[in-house]
Design an enzyme around this catalytic site. Structure first.
Site, PDB file in Angstrom:
ATOM      1  N   LYS A  90       0.869  -1.180   0.000  1.00 20.22           N
ATOM      2  CA  LYS A  90       0.000   0.000   0.000  1.00 20.22           C
ATOM      3  C   LYS A  90       0.897   1.219   0.000  1.00 20.22           C
ATOM      4  CE  LYS A  90      -3.931   2.034   0.302  1.00 20.22           C
ATOM      5  NZ  LYS A  90      -3.511   2.716  -0.947  1.00 20.22           N
ATOM      6  N   LYS A 126       5.288   1.528  -3.175  1.00 19.38           N
ATOM      7  CA  LYS A 126       5.230   2.874  -3.755  1.00 19.38           C
ATOM      8  C   LYS A 126       5.511   2.753  -5.246  1.00 19.38           C
ATOM      9  CE  LYS A 126       4.749   7.204  -2.294  1.00 19.38           C
ATOM     10  NZ  LYS A 126       3.998   7.794  -1.194  1.00 19.38           N
ATOM     11  N   ASP A 166       0.154  10.641  -4.752  1.00 18.01           N
ATOM     12  CA  ASP A 166       1.311  11.278  -4.104  1.00 18.01           C
ATOM     13  C   ASP A 166       1.556  12.540  -4.938  1.00 18.01           C
ATOM     14  OD1 ASP A 166       3.649  10.610  -2.034  1.00 18.01           O
ATOM     15  OD2 ASP A 166       4.636  11.425  -3.786  1.00 18.01           O
ATOM     16  N   THR A 210      -3.981  13.701   4.879  1.00 19.88           N
ATOM     17  CA  THR A 210      -2.557  13.803   5.241  1.00 19.88           C
ATOM     18  C   THR A 210      -2.297  15.125   5.965  1.00 19.88           C
ATOM     19  OG1 THR A 210      -2.068  12.510   3.274  1.00 19.88           O
ATOM     20  CG2 THR A 210      -0.219  13.579   4.357  1.00 19.88           C
TER      21      THR A 210
HETATM   22  P1  NDP Z   1       1.332  17.707  -4.652  1.00 21.85           P
HETATM   23  O1  NDP Z   1       1.785  17.332  -6.001  1.00 21.85           O
HETATM   24  O2  NDP Z   1      -0.112  17.912  -4.421  1.00 21.85           O
HETATM   25  O3  NDP Z   1       2.099  19.017  -4.148  1.00 21.85           O
HETATM   26  C1  NDP Z   1       3.483  19.104  -4.059  1.00 21.85           C
HETATM   27  C2  NDP Z   1       3.796  20.552  -3.721  1.00 21.85           C
HETATM   28  O4  NDP Z   1       5.152  20.675  -3.354  1.00 21.85           O
HETATM   29  C3  NDP Z   1       3.580  21.494  -4.901  1.00 21.85           C
HETATM   30  O5  NDP Z   1       3.123  22.715  -4.423  1.00 21.85           O
HETATM   31  C4  NDP Z   1       4.999  21.608  -5.471  1.00 21.85           C
HETATM   32  O6  NDP Z   1       5.227  22.781  -6.247  1.00 21.85           O
HETATM   33  C5  NDP Z   1       5.751  21.691  -4.167  1.00 21.85           C
HETATM   34  N1  NDP Z   1       7.158  21.444  -4.346  1.00 21.85           N
HETATM   35  C6  NDP Z   1       7.782  20.438  -4.990  1.00 21.85           C
HETATM   36  N2  NDP Z   1       9.100  20.575  -4.905  1.00 21.85           N
HETATM   37  C7  NDP Z   1       9.319  21.703  -4.175  1.00 21.85           C
HETATM   38  C8  NDP Z   1      10.470  22.375  -3.722  1.00 21.85           C
HETATM   39  N3  NDP Z   1      11.680  21.923  -4.005  1.00 21.85           N
HETATM   40  N4  NDP Z   1      10.285  23.508  -2.971  1.00 21.85           N
HETATM   41  C9  NDP Z   1       9.054  23.972  -2.665  1.00 21.85           C
HETATM   42  N5  NDP Z   1       7.943  23.360  -3.079  1.00 21.85           N
HETATM   43  C10 NDP Z   1       8.077  22.255  -3.817  1.00 21.85           C
HETATM   44  O7  NDP Z   1       1.909  16.577  -3.673  1.00 21.85           O
HETATM   45  P2  NDP Z   1       1.401  16.170  -2.223  1.00 21.85           P
HETATM   46  O8  NDP Z   1       0.947  17.364  -1.481  1.00 21.85           O
HETATM   47  O9  NDP Z   1       0.493  15.005  -2.363  1.00 21.85           O
HETATM   48  O10 NDP Z   1       2.743  15.591  -1.574  1.00 21.85           O
HETATM   49  C11 NDP Z   1       3.671  16.427  -0.871  1.00 21.85           C
HETATM   50  C12 NDP Z   1       4.546  15.571   0.006  1.00 21.85           C
HETATM   51  O11 NDP Z   1       3.746  14.822   0.936  1.00 21.85           O
HETATM   52  C13 NDP Z   1       5.400  14.516  -0.717  1.00 21.85           C
HETATM   53  O12 NDP Z   1       6.606  14.329  -0.013  1.00 21.85           O
HETATM   54  C14 NDP Z   1       4.561  13.247  -0.578  1.00 21.85           C
HETATM   55  O13 NDP Z   1       5.327  12.075  -0.704  1.00 21.85           O
HETATM   56  C15 NDP Z   1       4.030  13.430   0.834  1.00 21.85           C
HETATM   57  N6  NDP Z   1       2.847  12.662   1.180  1.00 21.85           N
HETATM   58  C16 NDP Z   1       1.693  12.795   0.452  1.00 21.85           C
HETATM   59  C17 NDP Z   1       0.565  12.099   0.809  1.00 21.85           C
HETATM   60  C18 NDP Z   1      -0.742  12.302   0.141  1.00 21.85           C
HETATM   61  O14 NDP Z   1      -1.745  11.793   0.663  1.00 21.85           O
HETATM   62  N7  NDP Z   1      -0.836  13.033  -0.948  1.00 21.85           N
HETATM   63  C19 NDP Z   1       0.604  11.111   1.914  1.00 21.85           C
HETATM   64  C20 NDP Z   1       1.836  11.124   2.666  1.00 21.85           C
HETATM   65  C21 NDP Z   1       2.910  11.857   2.276  1.00 21.85           C
HETATM   66  P3  NDP Z   1       5.335  22.690  -7.850  1.00 21.85           P
HETATM   67  O15 NDP Z   1       3.916  22.616  -8.301  1.00 21.85           O
HETATM   68  O16 NDP Z   1       6.035  23.942  -8.221  1.00 21.85           O
HETATM   69  O17 NDP Z   1       6.117  21.467  -8.181  1.00 21.85           O
END
Ligand code: NDP
Length: 445
Positions: A90, A126, A166, A210
């Site tokens: 998962k 993953k 993700d 999350t």
């Molecule tokens: P999204 O794609 O919805 O959002 C990612 C965000 O992070 C975007 O705003 C992106 O901006 C930004 N970002 C990426 N790289 C950078 C950087 N170097 N500096 C600043 N901002 C950055 O992803 P999620 O919100 O789903 O996921 C975010 C994190 O949470 C990841 O690590 C993921 O593995 C983790 N996570 C997510 C879960 C979920 O349910 N979705 C569950 C558990 C963990 P831009 O659009 O410019 O790329």
């Protein structure tokens, strides 16, 4: 370091020389295991560390699809089933140009312990692709998802492997993936994917889970010091799914979220970010965060700057791995930050975690604090299996209980081994023990 740990790490390094993120994630877990290895010789006798660090299966495949201009594009797809000791694999799928096997393996490895911490019967996996959905039309995203699932459907199933979203994969992408799965298999197996749109069998609160979960964890952690989020100044990195709902819940609990970001820079809004504007930009228009100041007086965009330079009491890194460096941690501490809670996976570099600990700031690792997403995914599987749909309040209540349970497990194990307030240690030990016991109980598999 325990000799068995260092020997296993050396072998792992030799076998996976180019996988620095994976090795970083393993090292962080292994560094917590000294007291367990000292009191449980079975871990070495049953080669648990060797077995827990070798994925049960890894699939890589070509994804060919046609873009709007009629050109054939080729991407690479991945799915790593790391451990099924506690249940079907998962974990989410990430669509981002930086995705490679190292990234997928580190995320899948973290997922084993995170899923174990939820107390629900789910293993760790993953996947993803180096496809970049940003700037792609809706139909290009759909065609890519269909091509991706055409290969992936051979490997998924409600009792084998259940992917979710993700980075770059939200309800839209999951809807397209599920549609293609259904078309190929002629089966409406709702339990094969989670994070589905609610109308297709998704769960209420999955979208929020999350981010909300990270704030519920923060609330529990702050309470141990007699603190709350009420009146606190908060920064949240990222502006995607996790960041947005983390910020929403923090504001609902009385905090003022003054900064958010994307990969191009940060916004600073001292009066408190208007999250409806961020939601419109990110969820509806798929626009950059730099647009925000055009719609909100008194705020500004700071190109290429991180949120950590802005004064706050509490920081939630919710963007990506290794985004919070030692220099960022020092800035946070100098500005009086008392707690860092990881909404993203492994966003804080190891020396930054150490620096926060030295100055007595609270630190919550992602495998504990962001487990709310996968926890509600497992609740989605339960609802699908029983043909039920629970209401928002019921799911949110279960989420709160699960996050409180994870928090108490962290506190229990850090207390038991005399490492009070060490949530990294507590989470690693609590997550590890359950998986290790299961691996041993199966015999040699
Ligand atoms: P999204 O794609 O919805 O959002 C990612 C965000 O992070 C975007 O705003 C992106 O901006 C930004 N970002 C990426 N790289 C950078 C950087 N170097 N500096 C600043 N901002 C950055 O992803 P999620 O919100 O789903 O996921 C975010 C994190 O949470 C990841 O690590 C993921 O593995 C983790 N996570 C997510 C879960 C979920 O349910 N979705 C569950 C558990 C963990 P831009 O659009 O410019 O790329």
């Amino acid at each position: 370091m325990n000799p068995y740990v260092s020997k296993t790490l050396d072998t792992l390094q030799a076998r996976n020389p180019a996988q620095s993120l994976f090795l970083q994630a393993v090292t962080e877990v292994f560094e917590s295991l000294d007291p367990i290895l000292a009191e449980t010789p079975d871990v070495e006798a049953y080669s648990i560390l060797e077995r827990i660090t070798e994925p049960e299966r890894q699939v890589m495949f070509r994804v060919s699809w046609v873009d709007d201009a009629g050109r054939i594009q080729v991407n690479r797809g991945y799915r790593v089933g790391f451990s099924s000791a506690l249940g079907p694999y998962k974990g989410g799928m990430r669509f981002h140009p930086t995705v490679r096997l190292d990234v997928v393996k580190f995320l899948a490895f973290e997922q084993i312990f995170k899923n174990s911490l939820t107390g629900l019967g789910i293993g760790g996996g993953k996947g993803g692709s180096d496809f970049d959905p940003r700037g792609r039309s809706d139909s290009e995203v759909m065609r890519f998802c269909q091509a991706f699932m055409t290969e992936l459907h051979h490997f998924v199933g409600e009792n084998t492997d259940v992917p979710a979203g993700d980075i770059g994969v939200g309800a839209r992408e999951i809807g397209y993936l599920f549609g293609q799965y259904k078309r190929l298999t002629k089966r409406h197996d709702r339990g094969v994917l989670t994070g589905k749109p609610v109308g297709l069998g998704g769960s209420l609160v999955r979208k929020e889970a999350t981010g909300y979960g990270a704030v519920y964890f923060a609330t529990e952690m702050l309470a141990t010091r007699g603190e709350t989020l009420e009146g606190k100044t908060v920064v949240v990195s990222g502006s995607g799914n996790v960041a947005l709902y983390c910020a929403r819940k923090a504001q609902a609990l009385g905090a003022t979220v003054v900064a958010m970001s994307d990969s191009q820079g940060s916004i600073h809004d001292p009066a408190g970010i208007d999250l409806d504007i961020v939601a419109a930009l990110k969820e509806v228009e798929r626009a950059r965060i730099s647009e925000y100041p055009k719609r909100r007086n008194g705020s500004k965009f700071l190109p290429e700057e991180k949120v950590y330079s802005i004064r706050c009491d509490v920081a939630f890194p919710c963007a990506t791995q290794n985004e919070l460096t030692l220099a960022d941690a020092r800035m946070l501490l100098d500005n009086g930050c008392i707690a860092v809670i990881e909404g993203a996976n492994m966003p804080t570099e190891p020396d930054a975690i150490a620096a926060l600990g030295k100055k007595n700031a609270l630190f919550a690792p992602g495998k504990a604090a962001n487990a709310g997403g996968v926890a509600v995914s497992a609740l989605e599987m339960q609802q699908n299996a029983s043909l039920q749909s629970w209401n928002f309040k019921q799911v949110d209540q279960r989420l709160k209980e699960i996050m409180a349970g994870i928090h108490s497990d962290c506190v229990y194990y850090s207390g038991k081994y005399n490492r009070p307030e060490d949530y990294v240690f507590g989470a690693n030990v609590a997550g590890f023990l359950k998986v290790a016991n299961a691996i041993q109980a199966y015999g040699v598999t």
